[in-house]
Design an enzyme around this catalytic site. Structure first.
Site, PDB file in Angstrom:
ATOM      1  N   ARG A 171     -72.979 -14.294 143.599  1.00 60.65           N
ATOM      2  CA  ARG A 171     -72.645 -12.992 144.825  1.00 60.65           C
ATOM      3  C   ARG A 171     -71.850 -13.459 145.832  1.00 60.65           C
ATOM      4  NH1 ARG A 171     -77.010 -12.425 141.856  1.00 60.65           N
ATOM      5  NH2 ARG A 171     -77.098 -14.534 142.069  1.00 60.65           N
ATOM      6  N   ARG A 215     -67.909 -23.420 150.142  1.00 66.98           N
ATOM      7  CA  ARG A 215     -69.215 -23.750 149.882  1.00 66.98           C
ATOM      8  C   ARG A 215     -69.437 -25.159 149.377  1.00 66.98           C
ATOM      9  NH1 ARG A 215     -73.406 -20.343 146.198  1.00 66.98           N
ATOM     10  NH2 ARG A 215     -73.627 -19.054 148.223  1.00 66.98           N
ATOM     11  N   HIS A 260     -76.276 -20.568 155.798  1.00 68.95           N
ATOM     12  CA  HIS A 260     -75.513 -19.451 155.091  1.00 68.95           C
ATOM     13  C   HIS A 260     -75.331 -18.368 155.756  1.00 68.95           C
ATOM     14  CE1 HIS A 260     -74.060 -17.654 151.848  1.00 68.95           C
ATOM     15  NE2 HIS A 260     -74.824 -17.826 150.844  1.00 68.95           N
ATOM     16  N   LYS A 313     -61.440 -39.001 144.661  1.00 68.47           N
ATOM     17  CA  LYS A 313     -61.869 -39.656 146.005  1.00 68.47           C
ATOM     18  C   LYS A 313     -60.743 -39.226 147.223  1.00 68.47           C
ATOM     19  CE  LYS A 313     -64.445 -43.460 144.739  1.00 68.47           C
ATOM     20  NZ  LYS A 313     -64.455 -43.962 143.176  1.00 68.47           N
TER      21      LYS A 313
HETATM   22  C1  NCD Z   1     -78.283 -18.286 147.794  1.00 64.89           C
HETATM   23  C2  NCD Z   1     -77.510 -19.850 148.302  1.00 64.89           C
HETATM   24  O1  NCD Z   1     -76.404 -20.204 147.488  1.00 64.89           O
HETATM   25  O2  NCD Z   1     -78.015 -20.303 149.112  1.00 64.89           O
HETATM   26  N1  NCD Z   1     -77.441 -17.681 147.213  1.00 64.89           N
HETATM   27  C3  NCD Z   1     -76.742 -16.819 147.751  1.00 64.89           C
HETATM   28  O3  NCD Z   1     -75.689 -17.162 148.217  1.00 64.89           O
HETATM   29  N2  NCD Z   1     -76.855 -15.450 147.517  1.00 64.89           N
HETATM   30  C4  NCD Z   1     -79.568 -18.861 147.538  1.00 64.89           C
HETATM   31  C5  NCD Z   1     -79.873 -19.685 146.427  1.00 64.89           C
HETATM   32  O4  NCD Z   1     -79.157 -20.231 145.778  1.00 64.89           O
HETATM   33  O5  NCD Z   1     -81.196 -19.767 146.156  1.00 64.89           O
END
Ligand code: NCD
Length: 488
Positions: free
Chosen positions: A54, A105, A138, A84
């Site tokens: 998502r 991420r 997040h 590394k």
């Molecule tokens: C979540 C995440 O990656 O933190 N998903 C998201 O971004 N919608 C939740 C999860 O991984 O459980």
């Protein structure tokens, strides 16, 4: 707003009066599915070192609708991080490859804050956005969650919200709580297994918190928010993992117990949290919630791009303000000192030099080491480290007596950052002066963050930084709180 790294970086006004309305303003545009223009000179780089459906997907759709170029890296294994290469050099490279916005991420916590710092220090005009850092934050998920609550509930305050599932490791829960903490009349209900309870530091920010280990306590909630067991971050044994899963599954029967107009949310992916039978129930609004990722991230991209050239981090060393508590002739001070029974019982006065006083118990030895490392004192320079001196302010304190030694101002500021209670008695030219630093800066370059997942334990360029938080220390990068003795 340039970077979107942590909800804790934003004020109530910024979140609820700027960001959420901004995301809302993109809803109609996102619905058309038609690109708003063609801007090949604008570029977003997605560096996703953990899987995503998502967050990445909606950001990609957002960038298509805005007419931007994008570049996508899926998995750390696709990069030279596996050879590394450092995180610092990896993000420098993304900036050099033209990232106006860099969305990351990571499993590592605080990597995005570190990336933003590195890029700003190197004069890159890049907005850094956090698509999730380990168990920490997040923020863009929180904005789309709030957009959804606002649309379905018609308000963003005055409601009961119940969280269930993995409240310990679920970063979307943490971010959302940090935002809701600004709002009036929010009651929390927390349903989780003992292995996945919410940490105290999040509970502490709410007045009304009720906890239980079954979904039944969510019966009167207006909003219910689930979180998948974060198996990849889970440390308990597989049996407790399965037990926790079984307990937190919403079935038809369970649904009957909830309010008729409850809204049930989940950042997804969900695994066993919902019985497939309830997937189509109108109270489960997870599809709308996920779709809101598109307008939300359209706003994030535009806002980050607009502000990408701003300097947001204060790279200048914070100016330390010295407060003079006492200044008097030395003989007068000596007279006064005699009348204070406790003090002179413990250590001899000096006629020239510095006494570092009100050091929290146990830190005296660390400060002594620090001074030796700075070559300000030799091994014999510290006349006394006095352990366990009774004090009015702290029950027991340490005192360092440095005869004939004077400490430069910057070092006084650095020592004060160990603990705000510390005072300095400076005895020079027959004058006694007691001073204190008013605004002790961050503790930097001292101690180590105990969180193995913190960026400071993964990149040679990321040195630890802590701020004082009540009696504890708070890591500037991974945003976790520790007791002083765990760090220095
Ligand atoms: C979540 C995440 O990656 O933190 N998903 C998201 O971004 N919608 C939740 C999860 O991984 O459980």
């Amino acid at each position: 707003m340039k970077n979107f790294i942590s909800i804790n970086d934003f004020s109530r006004e910024e979140i609820f009066e700027k960001i959420i309305p901004g995301c809302k303003s993109m809803v109609a545009k996102a619905k058309t599915k038609k690109p708003l223009g063609w801007h090949p000179s604008k570029k977003v780089i997605f560096a996703f070192f953990e899987p995503s459906t998502r967050t990445l997907g909606s950001y990609l759709e957002a960038s298509r609708l805005l007419g931007w170029r994008n570049m996508q890296i899926n998995g750390a294994e696709a990069t030279s991080l596996t050879k590394k290469e450092s995180m610092a050099n990896t993000v420098r490279m993304f900036a050099a490859q033209g990232a106006d916005v860099l969305v990351m991420r990571t499993k590592i916590e605080g990597a995005q804050r570190f990336a933003a710092e590195i890029l700003e220090a190197d004069d890159w005009n890049t907005s850094v956005q956090n698509g999730g850092d380990g168990t920490n934050q997040h923020p863009t998920q929180t904005f789309l969650d709030l957009l959804t609550i606002s649309e379905k509930l018609g308000r963003l305050d005055n409601f009961k919200i119940g969280f269930f599932g993995d409240l310990k490791y679920g970063r979307t829960v943490h971010s959302l709580l940090c935002a809701l903490a600004h709002q009036k009349n929010i009651s929390l209900k927390l349903a989780s297994a003992p292995e996945t309870v919410l940490q105290d530091r999040y509970k502490k920010i709410f007045k009304n918190v009720e906890e239980g280990d079954s979904l039944d306590i969510l019966a009167d909630c207006d909003v219910i928010y689930g979180s998948r067991l974060q198996e990849e971050r889970f440390t308990a044994d597989p049996v407790s993992l399965q037990r926790a899963r079984d307990r937190f599954k919403i079935s038809h029967k369970q649904l009957e117990m909830f309010k008729k107009d409850v809204i049930i949310m989940h950042p997804m992916p969900y695994v066993e949290e919902f019985d497939p039978q309830i997937r189509k129930d109108s109270r489960l609004i997870i599809d709308l919630q996920a779709w809101h990722g598109i307008p939300t991230r359209m706003f994030m991209l535009e806002e980050g791009y607009k502000n990408r050239k701003k300097k947001t981090l204060n790279n200048e060393k914070q100016k330390s303000e010295f407060e003079i508590i006492t200044k008097m002739k030395l003989d007068k001070y000596m007279e006064e000192r005699k009348s204070k029974k406790t003090v002179h019982k413990y250590f001899m006065p000096i006629n020239n030099g510095t006494v570092i006083d009100h050091i929290p118990r146990g830190l005296g030895i660390k400060i002594r080491e620090f001074l030796i490392n700075k070559k300000l004192v030799g091994d014999i320079g510290v006349k006394h480290i006095i352990e366990d001196v009774p004090s009015k302010k702290q029950r027991l304190k340490n005192v360092l007596v440095l005869e004939d030694i004077f400490i430069p101002k910057e070092t006084i500021a650095a020592i004060s950052s160990f603990a705000p209670t510390i005072t300095f008695n400076i005895i020079k030219n027959n004058i006694f002066q007691k001073i204190k630093i008013k605004n002790p800066s961050m503790i930097s370059g001292i101690g180590r963050c105990p969180n193995e997942n913190c960026i400071t334990n993964h990149d040679g360029e990321a040195s630890s930084k802590f701020t004082h938080h009540n009696d504890n220390l708070y890591c500037y990068y991974c945003e976790k709180e520790f007791e002083q003795r765990e760090i220095i």
